[in-house]
Design a protein around this motif. Structure first.
Motif, PDB file in Angstrom:
ATOM      1  N   PHE A  64      19.901  -8.405 -20.871  1.00  0.00           N
ATOM      2  CA  PHE A  64      20.126  -9.420 -20.088  1.00  0.00           C
ATOM      3  C   PHE A  64      20.811  -9.313 -18.759  1.00  0.00           C
ATOM      4  CE2 PHE A  64      23.963  -9.913 -22.774  1.00  0.00           C
ATOM      5  CZ  PHE A  64      24.830 -10.198 -21.850  1.00  0.00           C
ATOM      6  N   SER A  65      20.665 -10.034 -17.729  1.00  0.00           N
ATOM      7  CA  SER A  65      21.314  -9.861 -16.518  1.00  0.00           C
ATOM      8  C   SER A  65      20.896 -10.928 -15.715  1.00  0.00           C
ATOM      9  CB  SER A  65      21.050  -8.394 -15.768  1.00  0.00           C
ATOM     10  OG  SER A  65      21.673  -8.345 -14.785  1.00  0.00           O
ATOM     11  N   MET A  66      21.316 -11.100 -14.558  1.00  0.00           N
ATOM     12  CA  MET A  66      21.037 -11.980 -13.586  1.00  0.00           C
ATOM     13  C   MET A  66      19.548 -11.756 -13.252  1.00  0.00           C
ATOM     14  SD  MET A  66      24.042 -13.405 -11.225  1.00  0.00           S
ATOM     15  CE  MET A  66      25.478 -14.086 -12.157  1.00  0.00           C
ATOM     16  N   PHE A  67      19.076 -13.016 -12.848  1.00  0.00           N
ATOM     17  CA  PHE A  67      17.624 -12.943 -12.129  1.00  0.00           C
ATOM     18  C   PHE A  67      17.646 -13.033 -10.807  1.00  0.00           C
ATOM     19  CE2 PHE A  67      17.282 -15.119 -16.444  1.00  0.00           C
ATOM     20  CZ  PHE A  67      16.241 -14.520 -16.964  1.00  0.00           C
ATOM     21  N   SER A  68      16.561 -12.601 -10.243  1.00  0.00           N
ATOM     22  CA  SER A  68      16.242 -12.886  -8.918  1.00  0.00           C
ATOM     23  C   SER A  68      15.607 -14.238  -8.943  1.00  0.00           C
ATOM     24  CB  SER A  68      15.383 -11.788  -8.108  1.00  0.00           C
ATOM     25  OG  SER A  68      16.133 -10.915  -7.617  1.00  0.00           O
ATOM     26  N   VAL A  69      15.967 -15.207  -7.737  1.00  0.00           N
ATOM     27  CA  VAL A  69      15.484 -16.516  -7.834  1.00  0.00           C
ATOM     28  C   VAL A  69      14.447 -16.630  -6.794  1.00  0.00           C
ATOM     29  CG1 VAL A  69      16.223 -18.997  -7.485  1.00  0.00           C
ATOM     30  CG2 VAL A  69      17.777 -17.346  -8.485  1.00  0.00           C
ATOM     31  N   ILE A  70      13.241 -16.845  -7.164  1.00  0.00           N
ATOM     32  CA  ILE A  70      12.198 -16.709  -6.153  1.00  0.00           C
ATOM     33  C   ILE A  70      11.729 -18.432  -6.035  1.00  0.00           C
ATOM     34  CG2 ILE A  70       9.889 -16.147  -5.465  1.00  0.00           C
ATOM     35  CD1 ILE A  70      12.026 -13.613  -5.741  1.00  0.00           C
ATOM     36  N   GLU A  71      11.512 -18.884  -4.770  1.00  0.00           N
ATOM     37  CA  GLU A  71      11.077 -19.999  -4.696  1.00  0.00           C
ATOM     38  C   GLU A  71       9.607 -20.251  -4.688  1.00  0.00           C
ATOM     39  OE1 GLU A  71      12.763 -23.453  -1.442  1.00  0.00           O
ATOM     40  OE2 GLU A  71      11.511 -21.537  -0.527  1.00  0.00           O
ATOM     41  N   LYS A  72       9.053 -20.945  -5.571  1.00  0.00           N
ATOM     42  CA  LYS A  72       7.807 -21.048  -6.027  1.00  0.00           C
ATOM     43  C   LYS A  72       6.890 -21.108  -4.614  1.00  0.00           C
ATOM     44  CE  LYS A  72       6.981 -22.032 -10.736  1.00  0.00           C
ATOM     45  NZ  LYS A  72       6.598 -22.907 -11.538  1.00  0.00           N
ATOM     46  N   ALA A  73       7.411 -22.577  -3.786  1.00  0.00           N
ATOM     47  CA  ALA A  73       6.736 -22.923  -2.540  1.00  0.00           C
ATOM     48  C   ALA A  73       6.242 -21.992  -1.711  1.00  0.00           C
ATOM     49  CB  ALA A  73       7.416 -24.024  -2.021  1.00  0.00           C
ATOM     50  N   THR A  74       7.433 -20.876  -1.525  1.00  0.00           N
ATOM     51  CA  THR A  74       7.364 -19.995  -0.410  1.00  0.00           C
ATOM     52  C   THR A  74       7.259 -18.598  -0.825  1.00  0.00           C
ATOM     53  OG1 THR A  74       9.599 -19.848  -0.191  1.00  0.00           O
ATOM     54  CG2 THR A  74       8.693 -21.677   1.091  1.00  0.00           C
ATOM     55  N   ASP A  76       9.629 -16.763  -1.266  1.00  0.00           N
ATOM     56  CA  ASP A  76      11.181 -16.263  -0.954  1.00  0.00           C
ATOM     57  C   ASP A  76      12.057 -15.918  -1.748  1.00  0.00           C
ATOM     58  OD1 ASP A  76      10.078 -16.517   1.821  1.00  0.00           O
ATOM     59  OD2 ASP A  76      11.149 -18.413   2.253  1.00  0.00           O
ATOM     60  N   TRP A  77      12.980 -15.023  -1.728  1.00  0.00           N
ATOM     61  CA  TRP A  77      13.949 -14.643  -2.531  1.00  0.00           C
ATOM     62  C   TRP A  77      14.935 -15.635  -2.018  1.00  0.00           C
ATOM     63  CZ3 TRP A  77      18.966 -13.391  -2.167  1.00  0.00           C
ATOM     64  CH2 TRP A  77      19.667 -12.534  -3.248  1.00  0.00           C
ATOM     65  N   VAL A  78      15.757 -16.618  -3.074  1.00  0.00           N
ATOM     66  CA  VAL A  78      16.502 -17.337  -2.620  1.00  0.00           C
ATOM     67  C   VAL A  78      17.984 -17.291  -3.200  1.00  0.00           C
ATOM     68  CG1 VAL A  78      15.128 -19.087  -1.594  1.00  0.00           C
ATOM     69  CG2 VAL A  78      15.672 -19.311  -3.799  1.00  0.00           C
ATOM     70  N   GLY A  79      18.247 -16.191  -3.958  1.00  0.00           N
ATOM     71  CA  GLY A  79      19.296 -16.192  -4.675  1.00  0.00           C
ATOM     72  C   GLY A  79      19.156 -15.168  -5.859  1.00  0.00           C
ATOM     73  N   ARG A  80      20.298 -15.078  -6.672  1.00  0.00           N
ATOM     74  CA  ARG A  80      20.593 -14.685  -8.012  1.00  0.00           C
ATOM     75  C   ARG A  80      21.289 -15.380  -9.006  1.00  0.00           C
ATOM     76  NH1 ARG A  80      25.093 -14.921  -8.536  1.00  0.00           N
ATOM     77  NH2 ARG A  80      26.795 -13.410  -7.551  1.00  0.00           N
ATOM     78  N   LEU A  81      20.867 -15.722 -10.148  1.00  0.00           N
ATOM     79  CA  LEU A  81      21.483 -16.173 -11.102  1.00  0.00           C
ATOM     80  C   LEU A  81      21.045 -15.935 -12.519  1.00  0.00           C
ATOM     81  CD1 LEU A  81      19.452 -18.621 -12.406  1.00  0.00           C
ATOM     82  CD2 LEU A  81      20.043 -19.884 -10.452  1.00  0.00           C
TER      83      LEU A  81
END
Length: 183
Positions: A64-74, A76-81
């Protein structure tokens, strides 16, 4: 290439293991003084590279580890959590960091719920914590929305040993009760 690990989806987000394509947006994120303030401070590209490799490698070493956060609508990479528990860490954490132009949209809460559900479903965690600088009111508000309270204070491991954080969190049982109420 993408690290070994699952892809989770929420209403608005795709959570997936980080990949090389995330490097440039991650660099921009960590070059934003406000966004980086409570998650290690400003970082040069060489430091971001090592952080990205550390997060990606943790998938192989820990499962396990942090995920990259991808905004579905765009797209775009919008963070990590997500789940995070490196050597010396104050507990089994689900943490978050979202790019500043997406603050206030509830992405940290939405992603943290999905990540915490996944962590409790797949690992023998007894609690989930969130290590939060006492001055970070926005992250404390996310922790409260998740149902967490301050459990204790802790010193962070090197190279952040000069920091003492509030360790917010809750037990597996408390989380599962909240999850049943959401269903």
């Amino acid at each position: 290439m993408t690290a070994i690990g699952p892809t989770l989806e929420t209403d608005r987000l795709i959570l997936r293991p980080p990949c090389a394509d995330d490097f440039e947006p991650w660099c921009a994120f960590m070059a934003d003084e406000q966004a980086a303030q409570y998650i290690g401070g400003l970082q040069t590209p060489s430091v971001v590279w090592r952080a990205l490799c550390s997060v990606t490698g943790a998938w192989t070493i820990s499962g396990f580890s942090m995920f990259s956060v991808i905004e579905k609508a765009t797209g775009d990479w919008v963070g990590r959590l997500g789940p995070w528990y490196p050597e010396g860490w104050p507990g089994t954490e689900v943490g978050w960091g979202i790019v500043r132009d997406r603050w206030g949209k509830g992405y940290a809460t939405e992603g943290a719920i999905a990540s915490t559900d996944w962590a409790f479903d797949n690992f023998d965690w007894h609690e989930v914590v969130h290590t939060i600088d006492p001055a970070n009111a926005a992250s404390a508000a996310v922790a409260k929305r998740l149902g967490s309270t301050i459990l204790r204070q802790a010193a962070m491991p090197a190279p952040y040993e000069h920091l003492t954080v509030d360790v917010w969190g809750q037990s597996r049982e408390a989380w599962m009760a909240r999850r049943a109420a959401r269903a």
